[in-house]
Design a protein around this motif. Structure first.
Motif, short mmCIF file in Angstrom:
data_model
loop_
_atom_site.label_atom_id
_atom_site.label_comp_id
_atom_site.label_asym_id
_atom_site.label_seq_id
_atom_site.Cartn_x
_atom_site.Cartn_y
_atom_site.Cartn_z
N GLN A 41 -17.63 60.89 52.07
CA GLN A 41 -18.93 60.57 52.65
C GLN A 41 -19.18 59.07 52.62
N ASN A 42 -18.20 58.28 52.21
CA ASN A 42 -18.41 56.83 52.13
C ASN A 42 -18.96 56.27 53.45
N PRO A 43 -20.13 55.61 53.39
CA PRO A 43 -20.63 54.98 54.63
C PRO A 43 -19.66 53.90 55.12
N PHE A 44 -18.98 53.22 54.19
CA PHE A 44 -18.01 52.21 54.62
C PHE A 44 -16.66 52.88 54.90
N THR A 45 -16.51 53.37 56.10
CA THR A 45 -15.26 54.02 56.53
C THR A 45 -15.00 53.55 57.96
N ILE A 46 -13.98 52.77 58.13
CA ILE A 46 -13.74 52.12 59.42
C ILE A 46 -12.24 52.12 59.74
N ALA A 47 -11.88 51.46 60.84
CA ALA A 47 -10.47 51.18 61.11
C ALA A 47 -10.33 49.66 61.25
N VAL A 48 -9.48 49.07 60.43
CA VAL A 48 -9.19 47.64 60.56
C VAL A 48 -8.44 47.44 61.88
N SER A 49 -8.77 46.36 62.58
CA SER A 49 -8.19 46.09 63.90
C SER A 49 -6.80 45.47 63.81
N ALA A 50 -5.95 46.04 63.00
CA ALA A 50 -4.61 45.49 62.78
C ALA A 50 -3.82 46.56 62.00
N PRO A 51 -2.49 46.37 61.88
CA PRO A 51 -1.66 47.40 61.24
C PRO A 51 -1.96 47.61 59.76
N GLY A 52 -1.34 48.64 59.18
CA GLY A 52 -1.54 49.00 57.79
C GLY A 52 -1.38 47.86 56.80
N SER A 53 -0.47 46.94 57.06
CA SER A 53 -0.31 45.83 56.11
C SER A 53 -1.57 44.97 56.05
N ALA A 54 -2.30 44.91 57.17
CA ALA A 54 -3.57 44.19 57.15
C ALA A 54 -4.64 45.01 56.43
N GLY A 55 -4.52 46.34 56.52
CA GLY A 55 -5.44 47.20 55.77
C GLY A 55 -5.24 47.02 54.28
N MET A 56 -3.96 46.95 53.87
CA MET A 56 -3.66 46.66 52.46
C MET A 56 -4.30 45.33 52.06
N GLU A 57 -4.07 44.32 52.86
CA GLU A 57 -4.60 42.98 52.53
C GLU A 57 -6.13 42.98 52.50
N ALA A 58 -6.75 43.76 53.38
CA ALA A 58 -8.21 43.85 53.39
C ALA A 58 -8.72 44.35 52.03
N CYS A 59 -8.01 45.31 51.45
CA CYS A 59 -8.43 45.81 50.13
C CYS A 59 -8.31 44.73 49.07
N PHE A 60 -7.18 44.05 49.04
CA PHE A 60 -6.95 43.08 47.97
C PHE A 60 -7.83 41.84 48.12
N VAL A 61 -7.93 41.28 49.32
CA VAL A 61 -8.72 40.04 49.45
C VAL A 61 -10.20 40.28 49.19
N ASN A 62 -10.67 41.49 49.46
CA ASN A 62 -12.09 41.76 49.23
C ASN A 62 -12.38 42.13 47.78
N LEU A 63 -11.44 42.80 47.12
CA LEU A 63 -11.73 43.35 45.79
C LEU A 63 -11.20 42.51 44.64
N VAL A 64 -10.22 41.67 44.90
CA VAL A 64 -9.64 40.88 43.80
C VAL A 64 -10.18 39.46 43.86
N GLU A 65 -10.75 39.00 42.76
CA GLU A 65 -11.18 37.60 42.70
C GLU A 65 -10.16 36.81 41.89
N PRO A 66 -10.09 35.50 42.16
CA PRO A 66 -9.11 34.68 41.44
C PRO A 66 -9.22 34.88 39.93
N GLY A 67 -8.08 35.01 39.27
CA GLY A 67 -8.06 35.17 37.82
C GLY A 67 -8.13 36.61 37.35
N GLU A 68 -8.45 37.54 38.24
CA GLU A 68 -8.59 38.93 37.81
C GLU A 68 -7.23 39.60 37.64
N LYS A 69 -7.21 40.51 36.69
CA LYS A 69 -5.98 41.22 36.38
C LYS A 69 -5.95 42.56 37.12
#
Lengths: 372, 372
Positions: free
Chosen positions: B59-87
């Motif tokens: 039911q997540n309201p944030f459910t979309i399709a990234v306008s690029a292949p799966g590798s960009a979907g992977m990167e979308a997760c990491f660049v949004n959720l990981v901040e510098p220095g985080e483990k």
């Protein structure tokens, strides 16, 4: 809730893009999907590279299509060419110059802004001053054809200044490629990106990109890794290389690349000069008709883009209602104003396949009837 | 040199993706392009969101399709959720876990690797140990269905451990979505990305993506800007939001989204459970046939993906020549081995529309004839 298939209407697309798509391009799009490592597909990608070189008028070996929209093509230039701490001169005369600044900052670079009024081209004098004031700048970034205003800047002059100060250029050619002269080699531009959905009249989703040898050399000499894995062009290069074994990077958008191939074959068959002339001719027809309706252009004729006509909304006219009537009654899309021109201007696109007399006639008559 | 239109052959796609495309999806793909801000298109995107929620079982309201292949979907997760220095605890049991590590490092994060053998699933015991040893870890990242080996990991168990240590999860569901059970809400997964070209049998180029409320909260609490402008989901959210005015972010890949909509309508009509069963049935047919040919599986039956069958190349058989014969004589594509399995294994995909008895029969007979 039951959701069925989606059947879009047949619109005439005269906004800032996507433009009208060539019927042959839609046919190519739906041809059978093959594997992205299929030898026949790799052969098609090699042809696509040559066709892109023709469109960009370049011999750059690094000439590809990024597997994502123009904004990813922009980002591909900045993340590969800008290293943290580097100074980039960014020319802003509309929305997309501002997005370039965002890109520089997110790469850890420092953006030095050269400001020009919306609707004006970038002033090479101001670029020269910025270069003199910032001898440590590494890159000059500017928009060749501003999609938000319809102004054309002198890419050749700006690039010449940049070279005199030993700077690379990043050039946004999203709206110029295929619509007005863009001579990457003759003008010695370094990193140039575009979009599939403007004057190439292909479906949206791909970003043609070319890097000069100087740009490739800067990438090869980077001290830090490119912050994006997906857009790291040193990895992508192995993927597009026609020589030897193709290394896997990501799954190419196979069918969209069929469509781009077809759009570029059509451009090659027409010839770039004929395409430029067709855009100019359609613009003149539109301009004459709009002037008869008393509608005024945002951009001075001297540097007006034929393919993107920003015009002021006449006094007392309801922006939204007019565009809605055009869409609902005539299946005709024109563009709203963006940024500083939101609510004040319309953007009428004559891009690629849309640059035809029948489109101009429809637009003029529909506007005339709606504005009555 | 003259380059003409490209006419691909009709292949049967039984590699690791792209998979065989539903004919209805190719038809949808070539429907007339409309503007990306057209009200009818916005309506379609709202439907697409609901269809993706069904496919992801969320039911997540944030459910979309990234306008690029799966590798960009992977990167979308990491660049949004990981901040510098985080483990970030990254589980690696194939190629894509390694790409996750690359992503963490390029975001300035620290990757703590949990290593599992190629062909094995991720061992929850090892994840638990890593979590205990790293109480400051913020995220656990793992691949649900490893496309490089065909192993299925226990996403529910790993996510439970992560929650016990107050970590978010980033889950690669590129090959699992639509092929095996993936219950985003029930398993409480936080950031899950997939690809259009696997078990959804849509054309390649899009990446379905869903973020839980916890993931969205972490993005909203970021101290630093997301390093990618194109993949900054706080900007993209305004674009996909159905409420009120749609803000312009980038030009959506309109036709590819038609295709994804159609693929998801087909999935909804079939029903997820039937689709999972169809994949299992096709797998059993293929397995029985391959075993008769004396071909062995890389992955133990207990955690073998029905949709991606990695099998050892029989002793003395020329990998390249067999695949070439299958392609040239039978128009049949199977996948080569990747990474540690290159030259040692084939990957036979039964994804989406490819999971049919006629495909299995063709593959078995063609292999039998070619291996003779």
């Amino acid at each position: 809730m039951t959701i069925g298939s989606f059947y879009p209407p047949q619109r005439t697309l005269m906004g800032p893009g996507p433009s009208d798509i060539y019927p042959q391009v839609l046919q190519a799009l739906s041809r059978p999907t093959v594997g992205h490592l299929d030898p026949l597909f790799i052969g098609m990608m090699d042809e696509l590279k040559q066709l892109l070189q023709y469109a960009f008028q370049t011999q750059n070996p690094f000439t590809i299509a990024v597997s994502a929209p123009g904004s990813a093509g922009m980002e591909a230039c900045f993340v590969n060419l800008v290293e943290p701490g580097e100074k980039v001169i960014v020319c802003r005369n509309g929305v997309f110059g501002d997005r370039m600044r965002e890109n520089v900052e997110r790469c850890g670079g420092e953006a030095v802004m050269v400001e020009n009024a919306w609707g004006e081209p970038v002033d090479p004098q101001l670029v020269a001053q910025a270069l003199e004031a910032n001898p440590d700048a590494k890159i000059v970034a500017f928009v060749h054809a501003e999609t938000s205003t319809g102004a054309l800047s002198d890419a050749e002059a700006i690039a010449k200044l940049a070279r005199q100060h030993d700077c690379l250029t990043i050039v946004d050619a999203v709206t110029s490629l295929g619509g007005v002269p863009l001579l990457v080699d003759e003008w010695q531009l370094d990193a140039v990106y575009s979009g599939s959905q403007k004057c190439l009249s292909c479906v949206p989703g791909l970003s043609p990109l070319t890097f000069s040898e100087r740009a490739v050399a800067k990438i090869q000499q980077r001290q830090s890794k490119v912050q994006s894995w997906f857009l790291d062009q040193s990895l992508v290069l192995g993927y597009w290389s026609g020589e030897g074994k193709r290394s896997y990077h990501h799954t190419a958008p196979v069918n969209s690349l069929y469509a781009l191939h077809e759009a570029l074959v059509l451009l090659k068959n027409e010839g770039l000069e004929s395409a430029w002339q067709r855009h100019r001719d359609a613009h003149r027809e539109l301009r004459d008709g709009l002037e008869k309706l008393g509608i005024e252009f945002v951009v001075d004729e001297a540097y007006r883009l034929p393919q993107l006509n920003a015009v002021y909304i006449p006094e007392g006219v309801d922006d939204t209602q007019v565009r809605q009537t055009l869409l609902e009654r005539y299946n005709l899309e024109i563009g709203a104003g963006l940024g500083a021109l939101a609510g004040k201007a319309w953007r009428i696109g004559l891009m690629g396949y849309a640059a035809r007399s029948e489109n101009v006639a429809l637009c003029l008559k529909a506007l005339e009837s709606t504005l009555k």
